[in-house]
Design a protein around this motif. Sequence first.
Motif, PDB file in Angstrom:
ATOM      1  N   ALA A 112      -7.450  10.780  -2.446  1.00  0.00           N
ATOM      2  CA  ALA A 112      -8.030  10.065  -1.256  1.00  0.00           C
ATOM      3  C   ALA A 112      -8.881   9.012  -1.741  1.00  0.00           C
ATOM      4  O   ALA A 112      -9.051   7.673  -1.202  1.00  0.00           O
ATOM      5  CB  ALA A 112      -8.914  10.921  -0.332  1.00  0.00           C
ATOM      6  N   HIS A 113      -9.998   9.292  -3.004  1.00  0.00           N
ATOM      7  CA  HIS A 113     -10.903   8.071  -3.247  1.00  0.00           C
ATOM      8  C   HIS A 113     -10.115   6.865  -3.736  1.00  0.00           C
ATOM      9  O   HIS A 113     -10.217   5.979  -3.532  1.00  0.00           O
ATOM     10  CB  HIS A 113     -11.573   8.838  -4.391  1.00  0.00           C
ATOM     11  N   ASP A 114      -9.031   7.215  -4.567  1.00  0.00           N
ATOM     12  CA  ASP A 114      -8.190   6.210  -5.350  1.00  0.00           C
ATOM     13  C   ASP A 114      -7.337   5.248  -4.240  1.00  0.00           C
ATOM     14  O   ASP A 114      -7.165   3.957  -4.135  1.00  0.00           O
ATOM     15  CB  ASP A 114      -7.303   6.494  -6.228  1.00  0.00           C
ATOM     16  N   ARG A 115      -6.775   5.853  -3.091  1.00  0.00           N
ATOM     17  CA  ARG A 115      -6.074   5.389  -2.024  1.00  0.00           C
ATOM     18  C   ARG A 115      -6.951   4.358  -1.126  1.00  0.00           C
ATOM     19  O   ARG A 115      -6.665   3.365  -0.821  1.00  0.00           O
ATOM     20  CB  ARG A 115      -5.582   6.252  -1.220  1.00  0.00           C
ATOM     21  N   LEU A 116      -8.009   4.912  -0.814  1.00  0.00           N
ATOM     22  CA  LEU A 116      -9.280   4.122   0.054  1.00  0.00           C
ATOM     23  C   LEU A 116      -9.724   2.993  -1.053  1.00  0.00           C
ATOM     24  O   LEU A 116      -9.807   1.845  -0.276  1.00  0.00           O
ATOM     25  CB  LEU A 116     -10.532   5.172   0.137  1.00  0.00           C
ATOM     26  N   ARG A 117      -9.780   3.228  -2.163  1.00  0.00           N
ATOM     27  CA  ARG A 117     -10.200   2.027  -3.029  1.00  0.00           C
ATOM     28  C   ARG A 117      -9.131   1.169  -3.129  1.00  0.00           C
ATOM     29  O   ARG A 117      -9.488  -0.160  -2.886  1.00  0.00           O
ATOM     30  CB  ARG A 117     -10.498   2.588  -4.313  1.00  0.00           C
ATOM     31  N   ALA A 118      -7.901   1.449  -3.174  1.00  0.00           N
ATOM     32  CA  ALA A 118      -6.777   0.404  -3.164  1.00  0.00           C
ATOM     33  C   ALA A 118      -6.337  -0.120  -1.820  1.00  0.00           C
ATOM     34  O   ALA A 118      -6.082  -1.413  -1.878  1.00  0.00           O
ATOM     35  CB  ALA A 118      -5.661   0.975  -3.847  1.00  0.00           C
ATOM     36  N   PHE A 119      -6.837   0.446  -1.063  1.00  0.00           N
ATOM     37  CA  PHE A 119      -6.728  -0.029   0.413  1.00  0.00           C
ATOM     38  C   PHE A 119      -7.961  -1.179   0.781  1.00  0.00           C
ATOM     39  O   PHE A 119      -7.262  -2.140   1.188  1.00  0.00           O
ATOM     40  CB  PHE A 119      -6.627   1.100   1.519  1.00  0.00           C
ATOM     41  N   PHE A 178       1.030  -1.152   0.040  1.00  0.00           N
ATOM     42  CA  PHE A 178       0.104   0.080  -0.084  1.00  0.00           C
ATOM     43  C   PHE A 178       0.910   1.409   0.013  1.00  0.00           C
ATOM     44  O   PHE A 178       0.331   2.240  -0.556  1.00  0.00           O
ATOM     45  CB  PHE A 178      -1.003  -0.022   1.275  1.00  0.00           C
ATOM     46  N   THR A 179       1.962   1.273   0.785  1.00  0.00           N
ATOM     47  CA  THR A 179       2.893   2.367   0.630  1.00  0.00           C
ATOM     48  C   THR A 179       3.374   2.717  -0.660  1.00  0.00           C
ATOM     49  O   THR A 179       3.354   3.689  -1.005  1.00  0.00           O
ATOM     50  CB  THR A 179       3.989   2.067   1.860  1.00  0.00           C
ATOM     51  N   ARG A 180       3.717   1.553  -1.329  1.00  0.00           N
ATOM     52  CA  ARG A 180       4.291   1.786  -2.643  1.00  0.00           C
ATOM     53  C   ARG A 180       3.303   2.478  -3.478  1.00  0.00           C
ATOM     54  O   ARG A 180       3.769   3.192  -4.453  1.00  0.00           O
ATOM     55  CB  ARG A 180       4.911   0.508  -3.415  1.00  0.00           C
ATOM     56  N   HIS A 181       2.086   1.900  -3.508  1.00  0.00           N
ATOM     57  CA  HIS A 181       0.944   2.629  -4.191  1.00  0.00           C
ATOM     58  C   HIS A 181       0.634   3.675  -3.867  1.00  0.00           C
ATOM     59  O   HIS A 181       0.420   4.798  -4.907  1.00  0.00           O
ATOM     60  CB  HIS A 181      -0.251   1.832  -3.858  1.00  0.00           C
ATOM     61  N   CYS A 182       0.733   4.412  -2.948  1.00  0.00           N
ATOM     62  CA  CYS A 182       0.796   5.669  -2.428  1.00  0.00           C
ATOM     63  C   CYS A 182       1.867   6.515  -3.123  1.00  0.00           C
ATOM     64  O   CYS A 182       1.450   7.680  -3.358  1.00  0.00           O
ATOM     65  CB  CYS A 182       0.548   5.904  -0.878  1.00  0.00           C
ATOM     66  N   ALA A 183       2.747   6.087  -3.121  1.00  0.00           N
ATOM     67  CA  ALA A 183       4.097   6.979  -3.575  1.00  0.00           C
ATOM     68  C   ALA A 183       4.147   6.902  -5.147  1.00  0.00           C
ATOM     69  O   ALA A 183       4.958   7.641  -5.598  1.00  0.00           O
ATOM     70  CB  ALA A 183       5.310   6.298  -3.041  1.00  0.00           C
ATOM     71  N   ASP A 184       3.139   6.177  -5.676  1.00  0.00           N
ATOM     72  CA  ASP A 184       3.270   6.085  -7.180  1.00  0.00           C
ATOM     73  C   ASP A 184       2.056   7.127  -7.739  1.00  0.00           C
ATOM     74  O   ASP A 184       1.122   6.845  -7.964  1.00  0.00           O
ATOM     75  CB  ASP A 184       2.609   4.673  -7.717  1.00  0.00           C
ATOM     76  N   ALA A 227     -10.058   5.847   8.404  1.00  0.00           N
ATOM     77  CA  ALA A 227     -10.706   6.973   9.056  1.00  0.00           C
ATOM     78  C   ALA A 227      -9.767   8.347   8.593  1.00  0.00           C
ATOM     79  O   ALA A 227     -10.511   9.233   8.154  1.00  0.00           O
ATOM     80  CB  ALA A 227     -10.601   7.152  10.409  1.00  0.00           C
ATOM     81  N   GLY A 228      -8.718   8.152   8.254  1.00  0.00           N
ATOM     82  CA  GLY A 228      -7.813   9.430   7.928  1.00  0.00           C
ATOM     83  C   GLY A 228      -8.171   9.486   6.355  1.00  0.00           C
ATOM     84  O   GLY A 228      -8.473  10.702   5.876  1.00  0.00           O
ATOM     85  N   MET A 229      -8.410   8.319   5.415  1.00  0.00           N
ATOM     86  CA  MET A 229      -8.923   8.484   4.267  1.00  0.00           C
ATOM     87  C   MET A 229     -10.202   9.062   4.095  1.00  0.00           C
ATOM     88  O   MET A 229     -10.706   9.920   3.232  1.00  0.00           O
ATOM     89  CB  MET A 229      -8.496   7.242   3.392  1.00  0.00           C
ATOM     90  N   VAL A 230     -11.070   8.572   5.042  1.00  0.00           N
ATOM     91  CA  VAL A 230     -12.542   9.055   4.770  1.00  0.00           C
ATOM     92  C   VAL A 230     -12.515  10.490   5.254  1.00  0.00           C
ATOM     93  O   VAL A 230     -13.498  11.108   4.308  1.00  0.00           O
ATOM     94  CB  VAL A 230     -13.596   8.240   5.754  1.00  0.00           C
ATOM     95  N   THR A 231     -11.873  10.921   6.164  1.00  0.00           N
ATOM     96  CA  THR A 231     -11.892  12.285   6.329  1.00  0.00           C
ATOM     97  C   THR A 231     -11.310  13.208   5.245  1.00  0.00           C
ATOM     98  O   THR A 231     -12.039  14.413   5.138  1.00  0.00           O
ATOM     99  CB  THR A 231     -10.917  12.651   7.640  1.00  0.00           C
ATOM    100  N   GLU A 232     -10.447  12.679   4.601  1.00  0.00           N
ATOM    101  CA  GLU A 232      -9.810  13.439   3.431  1.00  0.00           C
ATOM    102  C   GLU A 232     -11.012  13.630   2.316  1.00  0.00           C
ATOM    103  O   GLU A 232     -11.023  14.559   1.622  1.00  0.00           O
ATOM    104  CB  GLU A 232      -8.660  12.843   2.995  1.00  0.00           C
ATOM    105  N   LEU A 233     -11.555  12.458   2.159  1.00  0.00           N
ATOM    106  CA  LEU A 233     -12.571  12.188   1.102  1.00  0.00           C
ATOM    107  C   LEU A 233     -13.846  13.091   1.445  1.00  0.00           C
ATOM    108  O   LEU A 233     -14.594  13.654   0.624  1.00  0.00           O
ATOM    109  CB  LEU A 233     -12.750  10.712   0.793  1.00  0.00           C
ATOM    110  N   ALA A 234     -14.140  12.797   2.765  1.00  0.00           N
ATOM    111  CA  ALA A 234     -15.560  13.714   2.916  1.00  0.00           C
ATOM    112  C   ALA A 234     -15.434  14.261   4.477  1.00  0.00           C
ATOM    113  O   ALA A 234     -15.641  13.621   5.534  1.00  0.00           O
ATOM    114  CB  ALA A 234     -16.631  12.339   3.306  1.00  0.00           C
ATOM    115  N   PRO A 235     -14.974  15.392   4.405  1.00  0.00           N
ATOM    116  CA  PRO A 235     -14.460  16.045   5.778  1.00  0.00           C
ATOM    117  C   PRO A 235     -15.589  16.173   6.719  1.00  0.00           C
ATOM    118  O   PRO A 235     -15.499  16.276   7.957  1.00  0.00           O
ATOM    119  CB  PRO A 235     -14.002  17.426   5.299  1.00  0.00           C
ATOM    120  N   GLY A 236     -16.833  16.337   6.111  1.00  0.00           N
ATOM    121  CA  GLY A 236     -17.981  16.430   7.255  1.00  0.00           C
ATOM    122  C   GLY A 236     -18.624  15.052   7.696  1.00  0.00           C
ATOM    123  O   GLY A 236     -19.557  15.344   8.314  1.00  0.00           O
TER     124      GLY A 236
END
Length: 204
Positions: free
Chosen positions: A91-98, A80-86, A138-147
């Motif tokens: 946030a949507h794509d990171r959450l989906r990949a995770f 996952f770390t390699r994916h995020c560095a690429d 939770a971090g990725m959801v907050t970034e995707l949907a702050p509210g």
Amino acid sequence: MTAPAGRAPTERADAARNRLRVLEAARRLLAADGFTELSLDAVAKEAGVGVGTVYRRFHNRPGLVYALIEDNETRFQEAFTRHCADGAPSAHDRLRAFLHGMAELVDDNRELLLLAEASAPAGRYRSAPFRRHHEQIAGMVTELAPGADAAYLADLLLMAYTPGLFDFQRTERGWDVDRIKGGLDVLIDGIGAAEEADRRLSHQ
């Protein structure tokens, strides 16, 4: 006697190599014979190490099971770390990949996770991997949907990976992993869409 500066003790390096050999041997035996045939004696023989080495390191079969789970978790996190560095995905794509990676991780380790769940049904929620996954989601959801209520949504998304439920979907319902991933995609899109709808309403 201490090792010279800049050099790790030989015993530590040997122990690390032996640990990897034992875990790889356990994976081979699991793939060939399933969990019921897994024993520390058989793993030691397959790994080419002494039985005492395996018992000192893992103590018993549950200890080996949890070591395999933790090692698989480490591999998942590294991927996952390699994916995020690429390409710095959104946030949507990171959450989906995770979440997709989690589905594959759970599917590949169903026997191990079912055993862990059976031995301590609520232990999953207190485990280090669960806490780590919850914080990341939770971090990725907050970034995707702050509210949004990110903590609740992280719990909700992680319920999809409850070993008993996941195994029921795969065996009794006959669903493949792609179907499970597709359902997760709908949830991710829904979180993003709800945030966008709230944003539009606030600007009216």
